[in-house]
Design an enzyme around this catalytic site. Structure first.
Site, PDB file in Angstrom:
ATOM      1  N   ILE A   1       0.889  -1.043  -0.103  1.00  0.00           N
ATOM      2  CA  ILE A   1      -0.116   0.163  -0.150  1.00  0.00           C
ATOM      3  C   ILE A   1       0.847   1.218  -0.030  1.00  0.00           C
ATOM      4  O   ILE A   1       0.672   2.260  -0.685  1.00  0.00           O
ATOM      5  CB  ILE A   1      -1.077   0.136   1.175  1.00  0.00           C
ATOM      6  CG1 ILE A   1      -1.901  -1.333   1.147  1.00  0.00           C
ATOM      7  CG2 ILE A   1      -1.721   1.279   1.256  1.00  0.00           C
ATOM      8  CD1 ILE A   1      -2.546  -1.446   2.589  1.00  0.00           C
TER       9      ILE A   1
ATOM     10  N   ASN B   1      11.959  -1.052   6.191  1.00  0.00           N
ATOM     11  CA  ASN B   1      13.014  -2.166   6.706  1.00  0.00           C
ATOM     12  C   ASN B   1      13.067  -3.232   5.772  1.00  0.00           C
ATOM     13  O   ASN B   1      13.893  -3.883   5.810  1.00  0.00           O
ATOM     14  CB  ASN B   1      12.913  -2.483   8.084  1.00  0.00           C
ATOM     15  CG  ASN B   1      11.606  -3.257   8.399  1.00  0.00           C
ATOM     16  OD1 ASN B   1      10.818  -3.537   7.519  1.00  0.00           O
ATOM     17  ND2 ASN B   1      11.502  -3.708   9.354  1.00  0.00           N
TER      18      ASN B   1
ATOM     19  N   LEU C   1       2.128   3.630   7.985  1.00  0.00           N
ATOM     20  CA  LEU C   1       1.804   2.491   7.265  1.00  0.00           C
ATOM     21  C   LEU C   1       2.574   1.017   7.823  1.00  0.00           C
ATOM     22  O   LEU C   1       2.489  -0.089   7.576  1.00  0.00           O
ATOM     23  CB  LEU C   1       1.547   2.363   5.661  1.00  0.00           C
ATOM     24  CG  LEU C   1       0.508   3.014   5.186  1.00  0.00           C
ATOM     25  CD1 LEU C   1       0.099   4.190   5.527  1.00  0.00           C
ATOM     26  CD2 LEU C   1       0.467   2.879   3.584  1.00  0.00           C
TER      27      LEU C   1
ATOM     28  N   TYR D   1      -2.204  -9.675  16.832  1.00  0.00           N
ATOM     29  CA  TYR D   1      -2.136  -8.642  15.787  1.00  0.00           C
ATOM     30  C   TYR D   1      -3.027  -7.616  15.960  1.00  0.00           C
ATOM     31  O   TYR D   1      -3.042  -6.645  16.224  1.00  0.00           O
ATOM     32  CB  TYR D   1      -2.105  -9.489  14.474  1.00  0.00           C
ATOM     33  CG  TYR D   1      -2.465  -8.360  13.395  1.00  0.00           C
ATOM     34  CD1 TYR D   1      -1.183  -7.830  12.885  1.00  0.00           C
ATOM     35  CD2 TYR D   1      -3.320  -8.150  12.510  1.00  0.00           C
ATOM     36  CE1 TYR D   1      -1.222  -6.742  11.833  1.00  0.00           C
ATOM     37  CE2 TYR D   1      -3.542  -7.283  11.462  1.00  0.00           C
ATOM     38  CZ  TYR D   1      -2.506  -6.516  11.258  1.00  0.00           C
ATOM     39  OH  TYR D   1      -2.391  -5.651  10.170  1.00  0.00           O
TER      40      TYR D   1
END
Ligand code: UDP
Length: 319
Positions: free
Chosen positions: A12, A32, A76, A149
């Site tokens: 995205i 990263n 994000l 999560y």
């Protein structure tokens, strides 16, 4: 405008970066490359207004410099993909909790507006109707890894709203529902790229569970337009918005549509969840966003229907 995108080489993030560069922004991306890829930003890498920093958002000094430099931040960067999250629970919690804490703390230091990308996972096992922003969340037990999560992203939302209420930091939370399109990899378990790749290769299209579970898919470019409008809309500050397409389809019907559209000889195969994800997995039976709030504020209307969405993914993999 100078913009920072964390996770800017992700699926995205890279579409957002491309669009913002196109709109004339100076874009700084930090990634990263855990799930992000250099090839995602290949199209804009040579553009003078695009700058990629390959590093983790947990690197305070790098982040401090970037946040200082820009006007606002799209956050994000996060652990993504159900398979990835099931395999890497420590990294998932680390990046989602400490990463967002770092972004918000530094944004507050320089009073820079932040859009936090959250997820429909935070609604958990809530079923029965399309999900609205103020609905209750229904979480599974801590023994089931998937919920780590959802809980980490919930904490991100709490923290963002706390910064807004207590420190007057301008923040917006965007809860993304299933987002799909070119560049999304199937490696971390996402359904559409996996179905399309299998269909093109003539391999079995693997439906997990009985396939009656439903999802609502939104094209990444529609999501990106919504994120930009939310960032630019002052009335969105301090609030939470669902971002997605409210057209719902069962996973077995999705498999069939992909098979037809690719004219594939592939079989549709049903695989038990435990075999797909290992023990201790719980799926969401239904997930459809209520997007009234987004429509009312920014006039959101997705430009891609399911056929166009699937076709764009087919074209991507064929290329
Ligand atoms: N799924 C599937 N086959 C696959 C990958 C996923 O049947 O190869 C199912 C998965 O179990 C879930 C749905 O498709 O019910 C959407 O999965 P995805 O990981 O894309 O998104 P999420 O579960 O986060 O909505």
């Amino acid at each position: 405008m100078r913009t920072l995108i964390t996770g800017g080489a992700g699926f995205i993030g890279s579409h957002l970066a491309e669009r913002l560069v196109e709109l004339g922004h100076e874009v700084y991306a930090i990634d990263n490359l855990w799930t992000g890829k250099l090839s995602n930003v290949a199209k804009i890498q040579s553009n003078k207004r695009f700058h990629l920093v390959v590093d983790t958002i947990l690197n305070e000094s790098v982040m401090n410099e970037l946040v200082f430099k820009v006007d606002h931040i799209y956050h994000l960067a996060a652990a993504v993909g159900v398979l990835n999250i099931m395999d890497h629970p420590v990294e998932t919690l680390d990046i989602n909790v400490k990463g967002t804490e770092t972004v918000l703390r530094l944004a507050n230091r320089f009073k820079k507006k932040v859009l936090i990308a959250s997820t429909s996972e935070i609604y958990g096992k809530h079923v029965g109707h399309s999900l609205a922003e103020d609905d209750n969340r229904v979480m599974g037990t801590v023994k089931k890894r998937r919920w780590a999560y959802a809980c980490s992203k919930t904490l991100d939302e709490f923290l963002a709203l706390a910064y807004y209420d207590e420190k007057k930091l301008p923040v917006v939370v965007a809860r993304l529902f299933n987002t799909v399109g070119p560049r999304q990899t199937g490696r971390y378990g996402m359904v559409l790229p996996n179905f399309v790749q299998s269909a093109i290769l003539g391999k079995p299209i693997t439906v997990f569970g009985d396939g009656t579970q439903t999802r609502s898919f939104c094209h990444v470019r529609d999501v990106v337009e919504a994120l930009i409008k939310l960032m630019d809309e002052a009335r969105a500050e301090g609030d939470v918005f669902n971002v997605g397409n409210d057209h719902e389809i069962s996973i077995k019907d999705l498999a069939q549509r992909v098979k037809e559209m690719t004219r594939s000889p592939s079989e549709i195969e049903f695989i038990p969840y435990e075999k797909a994800y290992g023990p201790g997995f719980e799926d969401m039976q239904r997930r459809c966003p209520n997007v009234e709030k987004l429509k009312n504020l920014i006039g959101f209307k997705p430009n891609h229907d399911l056929e166009a969405i699937i076709q764009s993914v087919i074209d991507y993999f064929k290329e």
